[in-house]
Write an enzyme that holds these catalytic residues in place. Structure first.
Site, short mmCIF file in Angstrom:
data_model
loop_
_atom_site.label_atom_id
_atom_site.label_comp_id
_atom_site.label_asym_id
_atom_site.label_seq_id
_atom_site.Cartn_x
_atom_site.Cartn_y
_atom_site.Cartn_z
N GLY A 53 -33.28 6.06 -6.81
CA GLY A 53 -32.44 7.23 -7.04
C GLY A 53 -33.11 8.14 -8.04
N CYS A 80 -36.77 0.39 -7.41
CA CYS A 80 -36.92 1.52 -8.32
C CYS A 80 -35.70 1.65 -9.25
CB CYS A 80 -37.16 2.78 -7.48
SG CYS A 80 -37.98 4.06 -8.39
N TYR A 81 -34.88 2.69 -9.11
CA TYR A 81 -33.70 2.84 -9.98
C TYR A 81 -32.85 1.56 -9.94
CZ TYR A 81 -29.29 4.61 -11.82
OH TYR A 81 -28.17 4.79 -12.56
N HIS A 166 -41.63 1.75 -3.41
CA HIS A 166 -40.78 1.83 -2.22
C HIS A 166 -41.38 1.06 -1.05
CE1 HIS A 166 -37.92 4.74 -3.79
NE2 HIS A 166 -38.95 5.22 -4.48
N GLU A 168 -40.01 0.68 1.79
CA GLU A 168 -39.48 1.19 3.06
C GLU A 168 -40.31 2.32 3.66
OE1 GLU A 168 -38.21 1.44 0.08
OE2 GLU A 168 -37.22 3.37 -0.30
N ASP A 223 -27.00 11.05 24.51
CA ASP A 223 -25.93 10.29 23.85
C ASP A 223 -24.70 10.13 24.72
OD1 ASP A 223 -27.70 10.37 21.78
OD2 ASP A 223 -26.60 11.86 20.61
N LYS A 366 -30.13 7.42 16.43
CA LYS A 366 -30.49 7.97 17.73
C LYS A 366 -31.44 7.06 18.53
CE LYS A 366 -30.97 11.89 20.35
NZ LYS A 366 -29.84 12.73 20.76
#
Ligand code: XMP
Length: 510
Positions: A53, A80-81, A166, A168, A223, A366
């Protein structure tokens, strides 16, 4: 369904954490820091990820750890945060770093549960001001960089892990492996596969709907088409699928979607409303006014059809909508999905049409819808289609939408998109489109002078459409497309390629 819960502390990567976990076939959802122990139980959380964050833990309104989290007995991955919060809460020391690290850093890992298999040096993406100076009791330091001695820490006994960087993002090439090890540590089942999603959604819909009927508006896009297939599997002919053909789709696309759905057993009601939509658009030039006119016409046509179908076949209690998880997160104001209640009626429908809403794709991204489409048998070239705006080609015919101008654009668009597929470039672009401009210019064709339209081609690369870059399509390809267009479409004598990124441009021209 068992899950991993990602607590959102405002990192731009929070969604990405959820998506990566889903890539590892784990169901994962985003919640806010005020998530309660009861909510975690409801979600059957098997572990918690604290996102990064923008704040400092010393900031005035620094968000805190969820109430009761440390007593919940759950594995925690704190990024992190999140790591700073965890360290502080457990009596470690967090200090503003003398050097603010941002970007790639070379990390040395010393092993441990998370780094199993990726010991040694590797590249990691850092972005922080604070860092852990002294880990709390019970934690071992498992990685460092030259500027950050405690770049990772873990308490194996409690399965609590902290990462200063990070895992990710793609800039941490071995990050997915770290997330994978965390998943192992939590023991959460890896059953988030398309087949499982379909089964769970089908069961859910059946329970909720019982013997009632469900109305679904199909736009022709991926969709709603996929939702039609899913609901058909769950409900058979208690699904009432209505395809409103606005006439603003691509050349032949409406017929193709109808054929595909019928081929898979979905008997849709097709409403040919091109005239209505063209009527609503007559004389309308302003882009927002076009969107409104189309929105209004859609509601009118859909409402008429819904009344007719109910008059003929009895009450329809539910309305299905293809809301996706990113819409859910967004409509919660970017604060996670925690506080959203499903609403009971659809914005804009007249009061006499009081449907209860079902949204079976509320938890899906999606790309997951595309996987579901595959599991349900939708043909590859229909499920891999680029995003397409609701108002369709109307916002790509600049100026007034007339039947003639729409036809010109449909033919140009078809040549461009077919060529992208033919040259294997379709999947390299995130979205591609043609725009009919109101500009006319002079040209020569054979022996004669022409004074005809300019069309613009646009193709972009992007991750989510929020930002985009123009696609570096090969010159040879562009040359081929350009000559095909001017040869096949006499109303067009000039083709330009849009080389604007977003920002400052948008993807669409209107
Ligand atoms: P822009 O042009 O804003 O587009 O960069 C970003 C993405 O949104 C799509 N788009 C729309 N989709 N209704 C929609 O359903 C709209 O009015 C609309 N306008 C833009 C656009 O195609 C791109 O994918």
């Amino acid at each position: 369904m068992a899950s991993l819960v990602v607590i959102d502390y405002g990192s731009q990567y929070t969604r990405l954490i959820t998506r990566r976990l889903r890539e590892l076939q784990v169901f994962s959802v985003i919640e806010t820091p005020d998530v309660t122990p009861a909510r975690l139980r409801e979600l059957d959380a098997r572990g918690v990820v604290l996102s990064g964050g923008p704040q400092s833990v010393y900031g005035e309104r620094a968000p805190q750890l969820p109430e009761g989290l440390l007593d919940a007995g759950l594995p925690i991955l704190a990024i992190c945060y999140g790591m700073h919060l965890l360290a502080r809460a457990l009596g470690g020391e967090v200090a503003p770093s003398p050097v603010r690290e941002y970007g790639k850093a070379v990390l040395t890992s010393y092993g441990g549960a998370l780094f199993d298999g990726v010991e040694g040096e590797f590249v990691a993406w850092m972005s922080h001001g604070d860092s852990v100076e002294r880990p709390p009791r019970g934690f071992a330091v498992t990685a460092s960089t030259s500027d950050t001695p405690v770049a990772a820490m873990e308490d194996l006994a409690r399965h609590w892990y902290g990462l200063q960087f990070h895992p990710e993002v793609r800039h941490t090439p071995k990050g997915l492996s770290l997330l994978d090890r965390f998943v192992d540590a939590t023991g959460v089942p890896r059953d988030w596969t398309a087949a499982h999603i379909v089964d769970a959604a089908v069961a859910d819909v059946r329970t909720r709907v019982g013997y009632e009927r469900v109305l679904l508006g199909i736009s022709g896009g991926v969709d709603s088409t996929t939702l039609g297939l899913l609901l058909h599997r769950a409900l058979g002919d208690r699904l009432v699928p209505v395809f409103v053909d606005t006439g603003m789709l691509r050349l032949g696309e409406g017929d193709e979607v109808e054929r595909a759905l019928r081929g898979l057993g979905v008997e849709l009601v097709r409403v040919d409303a091109q005239e209505r939509f063209l009527g609503a658009l007559a004389g309308v030039v302003d882009p927002e006014a076009k969107r409104k006119a189309i929105g209004r016409a859609f509601i009118q046509v859909f409402a008429e059809e819904a009344r007719r179908l109910q008059a003929d076949g009895g009450r329809i209690r539910f309305l299905a909508q293809g809301t996706l998880y990113p819409d859910v997160i967004e409509s919660a104001g970017g604060h996670g999905a925690a506080n959203i209640k499903s609403h009971h009626n659809v914005g804009g429908l007249p009061d006499d049409l009081d449907f209860e809403l079902i949204e079976p794709f509320r938890t899906l991204f999606k790309d997951e819808v595309r996987e579901v489409a595959e599991a349900l048998g939708l043909a590859p070239h229909l499920r891999d289609r680029h995003p397409f705006p609701g108002p369709g080609l109307a916002i790509r015919v600049l100026g007034e939408v007339t039947p003639e101008r729409l036809t010109v654009l449909q033919r140009v668009d078809d040549i461009f998109i077919s060529a992208l597929r033919e040259f294997d470039l379709y999947q390299d672009t995130w979205q591609a489109l043609a725009v009919l401009t109101p500009l006319r210019s002079v040209g020569v064709m054979g022996d004669g002078r022409t004074y005809a339209h300019t069309v613009a081609l646009r193709a972009v690369t992007s991750v989510d459409g929020m930002t985009a870059d123009w696609a570096r399509l090969p010159h040879e390809f562009l040359a081929t497309v350009s000559s095909r267009i001017v040869n096949a479409v006499p109303e067009v004598n000039r083709v330009v390629y849009d080389i604007t990124s977003k920002p400052p441009g948008t993807i669409e021209w209107e």
